[in-house]
Design a protein around this motif. Structure first.
Motif, PDB file in Angstrom:
ATOM      1  N   ALA A  42       1.035  78.738  -7.126  1.00 48.45           N
ATOM      2  CA  ALA A  42      -0.411  78.562  -7.017  1.00 48.45           C
ATOM      3  C   ALA A  42      -1.091  78.771  -8.363  1.00 48.45           C
ATOM      4  O   ALA A  42      -1.992  78.007  -8.754  1.00 48.45           O
ATOM      5  N   TRP A  43      -0.652  79.784  -9.102  1.00 49.81           N
ATOM      6  CA  TRP A  43      -1.250  80.060 -10.410  1.00 49.81           C
ATOM      7  C   TRP A  43      -0.925  78.948 -11.405  1.00 49.81           C
ATOM      8  O   TRP A  43      -1.821  78.447 -12.106  1.00 49.81           O
ATOM      9  N   LEU A  44       0.336  78.555 -11.486  1.00 49.34           N
ATOM     10  CA  LEU A  44       0.723  77.485 -12.410  1.00 49.34           C
ATOM     11  C   LEU A  44       0.020  76.177 -12.081  1.00 49.34           C
ATOM     12  O   LEU A  44      -0.350  75.417 -12.984  1.00 49.34           O
ATOM     13  N   ASP A  45      -0.174  75.904 -10.807  1.00 49.95           N
ATOM     14  CA  ASP A  45      -0.838  74.666 -10.425  1.00 49.95           C
ATOM     15  C   ASP A  45      -2.274  74.634 -10.947  1.00 49.95           C
ATOM     16  O   ASP A  45      -2.767  73.581 -11.361  1.00 49.95           O
ATOM     17  N   GLN A  46      -2.923  75.781 -10.956  1.00 49.98           N
ATOM     18  CA  GLN A  46      -4.278  75.844 -11.498  1.00 49.98           C
ATOM     19  C   GLN A  46      -4.292  75.678 -13.013  1.00 49.98           C
ATOM     20  O   GLN A  46      -5.218  75.076 -13.574  1.00 49.98           O
ATOM     21  N   VAL A  47      -3.263  76.217 -13.688  1.00 50.91           N
ATOM     22  CA  VAL A  47      -3.280  76.254 -15.151  1.00 50.91           C
ATOM     23  C   VAL A  47      -2.745  74.962 -15.765  1.00 50.91           C
ATOM     24  O   VAL A  47      -3.344  74.417 -16.713  1.00 50.91           O
ATOM     25  N   VAL A  48      -1.609  74.461 -15.250  1.00 53.36           N
ATOM     26  CA  VAL A  48      -0.971  73.291 -15.866  1.00 53.36           C
ATOM     27  C   VAL A  48      -0.611  72.191 -14.875  1.00 53.36           C
ATOM     28  O   VAL A  48      -0.180  71.107 -15.272  1.00 53.36           O
ATOM     29  N   ASP A 127      13.432  90.923 -11.064  1.00 51.79           N
ATOM     30  CA  ASP A 127      12.697  90.374  -9.926  1.00 51.79           C
ATOM     31  C   ASP A 127      11.523  89.506 -10.351  1.00 51.79           C
ATOM     32  O   ASP A 127      11.029  88.689  -9.568  1.00 51.79           O
ATOM     33  N   LEU A 128      11.061  89.668 -11.590  1.00 53.68           N
ATOM     34  CA  LEU A 128       9.923  88.889 -12.071  1.00 53.68           C
ATOM     35  C   LEU A 128      10.328  87.502 -12.566  1.00 53.68           C
ATOM     36  O   LEU A 128       9.476  86.632 -12.754  1.00 53.68           O
ATOM     37  N   LEU A 129      11.619  87.275 -12.755  1.00 56.83           N
ATOM     38  CA  LEU A 129      12.062  86.079 -13.467  1.00 56.83           C
ATOM     39  C   LEU A 129      11.914  84.788 -12.669  1.00 56.83           C
ATOM     40  O   LEU A 129      12.023  83.705 -13.241  1.00 56.83           O
ATOM     41  N   VAL A 130      11.650  84.872 -11.370  1.00 54.49           N
ATOM     42  CA  VAL A 130      11.409  83.632 -10.629  1.00 54.49           C
ATOM     43  C   VAL A 130      10.191  82.901 -11.207  1.00 54.49           C
ATOM     44  O   VAL A 130      10.128  81.663 -11.174  1.00 54.49           O
ATOM     45  N   LEU A 159       6.341  81.993 -21.575  1.00 58.62           N
ATOM     46  CA  LEU A 159       4.875  81.986 -21.588  1.00 58.62           C
ATOM     47  C   LEU A 159       4.322  81.991 -20.160  1.00 58.62           C
ATOM     48  O   LEU A 159       3.357  82.699 -19.861  1.00 58.62           O
ATOM     49  N   GLY A 160       4.929  81.181 -19.299  1.00 56.56           N
ATOM     50  CA  GLY A 160       4.493  81.166 -17.907  1.00 56.56           C
ATOM     51  C   GLY A 160       4.684  82.518 -17.245  1.00 56.56           C
ATOM     52  O   GLY A 160       3.811  83.002 -16.507  1.00 56.56           O
ATOM     53  N   LEU A 161       5.830  83.144 -17.499  1.00 58.12           N
ATOM     54  CA  LEU A 161       6.098  84.474 -16.956  1.00 58.12           C
ATOM     55  C   LEU A 161       5.084  85.486 -17.483  1.00 58.12           C
ATOM     56  O   LEU A 161       4.508  86.268 -16.709  1.00 58.12           O
ATOM     57  N   GLN A 162       4.864  85.478 -18.787  1.00 56.04           N
ATOM     58  CA  GLN A 162       3.923  86.430 -19.388  1.00 56.04           C
ATOM     59  C   GLN A 162       2.520  86.232 -18.823  1.00 56.04           C
ATOM     60  O   GLN A 162       1.830  87.198 -18.467  1.00 56.04           O
ATOM     61  N   GLY A 163       2.091  84.990 -18.744  1.00 56.26           N
ATOM     62  CA  GLY A 163       0.746  84.714 -18.250  1.00 56.26           C
ATOM     63  C   GLY A 163       0.582  85.060 -16.785  1.00 56.26           C
ATOM     64  O   GLY A 163      -0.447  85.625 -16.376  1.00 56.26           O
ATOM     65  N   TYR A 164       1.599  84.729 -15.985  1.00 50.70           N
ATOM     66  CA  TYR A 164       1.518  85.050 -14.558  1.00 50.70           C
ATOM     67  C   TYR A 164       1.370  86.552 -14.345  1.00 50.70           C
ATOM     68  O   TYR A 164       0.499  87.011 -13.598  1.00 50.70           O
ATOM     69  N   VAL A 165       2.236  87.328 -14.999  1.00 50.88           N
ATOM     70  CA  VAL A 165       2.175  88.780 -14.813  1.00 50.88           C
ATOM     71  C   VAL A 165       0.844  89.331 -15.320  1.00 50.88           C
ATOM     72  O   VAL A 165       0.206  90.165 -14.654  1.00 50.88           O
ATOM     73  N   ALA A 166       0.389  88.861 -16.471  1.00 53.51           N
ATOM     74  CA  ALA A 166      -0.864  89.361 -17.029  1.00 53.51           C
ATOM     75  C   ALA A 166      -2.054  89.066 -16.121  1.00 53.51           C
ATOM     76  O   ALA A 166      -2.947  89.909 -15.964  1.00 53.51           O
ATOM     77  N   THR A 174       4.240  96.661 -17.497  1.00 50.47           N
ATOM     78  CA  THR A 174       5.152  97.620 -18.121  1.00 50.47           C
ATOM     79  C   THR A 174       6.593  97.313 -17.754  1.00 50.47           C
ATOM     80  O   THR A 174       7.500  97.391 -18.598  1.00 50.47           O
ATOM     81  N   ARG A 175       6.843  96.934 -16.493  1.00 50.68           N
ATOM     82  CA  ARG A 175       8.203  96.593 -16.063  1.00 50.68           C
ATOM     83  C   ARG A 175       8.698  95.330 -16.748  1.00 50.68           C
ATOM     84  O   ARG A 175       9.889  95.186 -17.017  1.00 50.68           O
ATOM     85  N   LEU A 176       7.797  94.398 -17.029  1.00 47.09           N
ATOM     86  CA  LEU A 176       8.187  93.181 -17.736  1.00 47.09           C
ATOM     87  C   LEU A 176       8.451  93.469 -19.209  1.00 47.09           C
ATOM     88  O   LEU A 176       9.485  93.067 -19.751  1.00 47.09           O
ATOM     89  N   GLU A 177       7.546  94.146 -19.873  1.00 49.20           N
ATOM     90  CA  GLU A 177       7.540  94.177 -21.334  1.00 49.20           C
ATOM     91  C   GLU A 177       8.452  95.232 -21.938  1.00 49.20           C
ATOM     92  O   GLU A 177       8.966  95.047 -23.044  1.00 49.20           O
TER      93      GLU A 177
END
Length: 274
Positions: A42-48, A127-130, A159-166, A174-177
């Motif tokens: 849903a988030w990616l569809d809005q962004v790209v 778990d975030l890597l999907v 970039l998609g992962l970073q943006g989604y989590v942010a 913190t768990r991602l970075e």
């Protein structure tokens, strides 16, 4: 359903906007992955913008080969017709921590323990890597395989992962970075058999830890790009990957427009600080 899938022993899960299949006993894990995947789509569809989401498989080691496109169990990956995630912890994460921990200074080791426990369990990171894998669907397969296209697609997915989590799950930052920041700061370039960014694809051989090192370095740069340009960075890189293939100077020019420091880091790879 594509006849290349072997669905024997897999159970369908209801309640997702795309098909989901899990191994026996994996409904809870599968539902958690599917929910994050749906939020990411849903988030990616809005962004790209996003194509139709293919089936998601969350499977154990005994059924990995039935649906996976790569042999290393638990390495999440995506094809145009499937998303595949491990149901159980993957052994290569232990290989990563086993390689990194002896190189850490006390402060870095304390950070890992604070975030991922003692003993260190990178499951919360994995778990975030999907969201990373789903970003690969967003940029599509337009560019043929090659040294530049390989790492640029991985940078886009990070970039998609970073943006989604942010933007969607900031409590997970913190768990991602922590994993990629501590690892990249600690691991000297000479520790890894494959270090040249143009050879990133070769690092998939072995136990997976060398490949993860590449991904962690690119995630450091993805964080910088997101902080510098936000969604514009993801949009520009995805747009480039959807179009005609660019040569290295053109890719570096694009990155320089977004963040000159990232462009320099790619030129200096792997000699840049986290």
């Amino acid at each position: 359903m594509d006849n290349r899938y072997d669905l024997r022993g897999l159970e369908p899960l209801d309640g997702s906007p795309f098909p989901v299949f899990v191994s026996a006993g994996g409904a809870t894990r599968g539902r958690s992955v599917a929910q994050r995947a749906a939020r990411t789509v849903a988030w990616l569809d809005q962004v790209v913008g996003m194509p139709e989401t293919p089936p998601l498989f969350v499977v154990g080691p005994g059924q990995w080969d039935q649906v996976a496109a790569i042999p290393l169990y638990g390495m999440p990956h995506v094809e145009s017709d499937r998303i595949v995630v491990g149901q159980e912890p993957a052994s290569f994460w232990a290989s990563v921590t086993g390689a990194i921990v002896p190189l850490l200074k006390p402060r870095g080791l304390r950070r890992l323990h604070q975030v991922y426990g003692d003993p260190i369990d990178l499951g919360a990171f994995a778990d975030l890597l999907v969201s990373h894998e789903l970003t690969h669907l967003a940029h599509g397969p337009a560019w043929p395989d090659g040294p530049v296209s390989f790492w640029l697609k991985e940078l886009a997915a990070n970039l998609g992962l970073q943006g989604y989590v942010a933007e969607v799950e900031p409590a997970q930052q913190t768990r991602l970075e922590t994993a990629f920041e501590v690892t990249w700061a600690a691991a000297p370039e000479g520790h890894w058999p494959v270090r040249d960014l143009a050879r990133m694809a070769d690092s998939l051989d072995g136990d997976g830890s060398n490949y993860v090192w590449f991904e962690f370095g690119l995630q450091v740069l993805a964080k910088r790009l997101w902080q510098a340009a936000g969604a514009t960075a993801l949009q520009r890189v995805v747009q480039a990957l959807r179009g005609p293939m660019l040569d290295l100077p053109a890719v570096l020019g694009l990155l320089e427009e977004l963040d000159p420091g990232v462009e320099r880091a790619i030129r200096d790879w792997p000699r840049f600080a986290s």
